[in-house]
Design a protein around this motif. Sequence first.
Motif, PDB file in Angstrom:
ATOM      1  N   PHE A  17     -82.013 -22.584  -1.782  1.00  0.00           N
ATOM      2  CA  PHE A  17     -83.088 -23.084  -0.924  1.00  0.00           C
ATOM      3  C   PHE A  17     -82.560 -24.115   0.072  1.00  0.00           C
ATOM      4  O   PHE A  17     -82.963 -24.130   1.242  1.00  0.00           O
ATOM      5  CB  PHE A  17     -84.194 -23.704  -1.780  1.00  0.00           C
ATOM      6  N   LYS A  18     -81.677 -24.987  -0.387  1.00  0.00           N
ATOM      7  CA  LYS A  18     -81.129 -26.024   0.481  1.00  0.00           C
ATOM      8  C   LYS A  18     -80.308 -25.405   1.606  1.00  0.00           C
ATOM      9  O   LYS A  18     -80.402 -25.837   2.766  1.00  0.00           O
ATOM     10  CB  LYS A  18     -80.250 -26.973  -0.353  1.00  0.00           C
ATOM     11  N   PHE A  20     -80.705 -22.398   2.888  1.00  0.00           N
ATOM     12  CA  PHE A  20     -81.644 -21.757   3.817  1.00  0.00           C
ATOM     13  C   PHE A  20     -82.338 -22.808   4.683  1.00  0.00           C
ATOM     14  O   PHE A  20     -82.576 -22.583   5.875  1.00  0.00           O
ATOM     15  CB  PHE A  20     -82.680 -20.936   3.056  1.00  0.00           C
ATOM     16  N   LYS A  21     -82.678 -23.955   4.091  1.00  0.00           N
ATOM     17  CA  LYS A  21     -83.320 -25.015   4.860  1.00  0.00           C
ATOM     18  C   LYS A  21     -82.391 -25.532   5.951  1.00  0.00           C
ATOM     19  O   LYS A  21     -82.822 -25.764   7.094  1.00  0.00           O
ATOM     20  CB  LYS A  21     -83.735 -26.156   3.920  1.00  0.00           C
ATOM     21  N   GLN A  22     -81.110 -25.718   5.606  1.00  0.00           N
ATOM     22  CA  GLN A  22     -80.150 -26.209   6.586  1.00  0.00           C
ATOM     23  C   GLN A  22     -79.927 -25.210   7.716  1.00  0.00           C
ATOM     24  O   GLN A  22     -79.665 -25.600   8.858  1.00  0.00           O
ATOM     25  CB  GLN A  22     -78.822 -26.533   5.892  1.00  0.00           C
ATOM     26  N   SER A  24     -82.231 -22.973   8.677  1.00  0.00           N
ATOM     27  CA  SER A  24     -83.528 -22.412   9.082  1.00  0.00           C
ATOM     28  C   SER A  24     -83.654 -22.300  10.597  1.00  0.00           C
ATOM     29  O   SER A  24     -84.162 -21.292  11.111  1.00  0.00           O
ATOM     30  CB  SER A  24     -84.658 -23.270   8.518  1.00  0.00           C
ATOM     31  N   TYR A  25     -83.195 -23.313  11.337  1.00  0.00           N
ATOM     32  CA  TYR A  25     -83.327 -23.261  12.803  1.00  0.00           C
ATOM     33  C   TYR A  25     -82.534 -22.088  13.369  1.00  0.00           C
ATOM     34  O   TYR A  25     -83.035 -21.341  14.222  1.00  0.00           O
ATOM     35  CB  TYR A  25     -82.846 -24.570  13.421  1.00  0.00           C
TER      36      TYR A  25
END
Length: 263
Positions: A17-18, A20-22, A24-25
């Motif tokens: 998840f981390k 993908f969050k990093q 995401s942009y």
Amino acid sequence: MSNPKRLNPLAILFNVFKLFKQASYFIITFAVVVLSDGYLNYVLLGLLGLVVLFIVLGALSWLRFTYEVSPEQIHIKHGIFIRKDRYISRNRIQSIDLTQGIFHRPFGLTKVDLETAGSDKNVDANLSAVTYDEGLRIQEMLKGNFDEGNNQVEETHDYFKRTANQKDLWIAGATSGSIGVILGLFGAAFSQIENIIPDTFYDATTRWLLAQAIESLIVIALVIVIFLWLIGILGSLIKYGDFQITRYEHELFITRGLLEKNR
């Protein structure tokens, strides 16, 4: 000092998840650009490749992460390619937070965040998934609340406590200024969605809006703003629900959160 320990295997999921969050942009930008050209298969293939890559990196991060706790310090080793060996003295730790997110609570897990004096929060220690009992043990040990028999010291004093009621939470949410952040996110999201809305629907909506009287447009804008404002208040209620603060002799103890329990 105790033997080196690993995080709960569910930490692999949090690592993914981390990542993908990093990213995401980059993912959103890539998807919007490629979808606008009609290459859906390339988007799905790229997402599948990222999922496989991030799962591998998440598993390696979990395998390479160990920690040891003693009454004097916590020792953490982590890093896939570049190994980092860090000792954090108990005297440098200013706050120890236990956070139970919606994925932690069903499994009886918690995240442990350690904030040290004079350091960037991005480099403070973080244990993303340990059992809740283990999190309490780490918290109490680093606070010096364990005796020589490794038992928690009983607290017998009556300390001052303050609990936030629903009125306090509503006022805090209504005046928090989160509406500005939500409006910014709404505008950014709308500008991205605009690129993938069908032209016929976009043109029809634009013509309908231009045909409305100025009073109707003002009412629509007010409804949108009020709706987003209520979302901001709801977010504050969820984030700070069950808020309680206790003043001990040398520290403040705060618990809060409805969905994500923070201690």
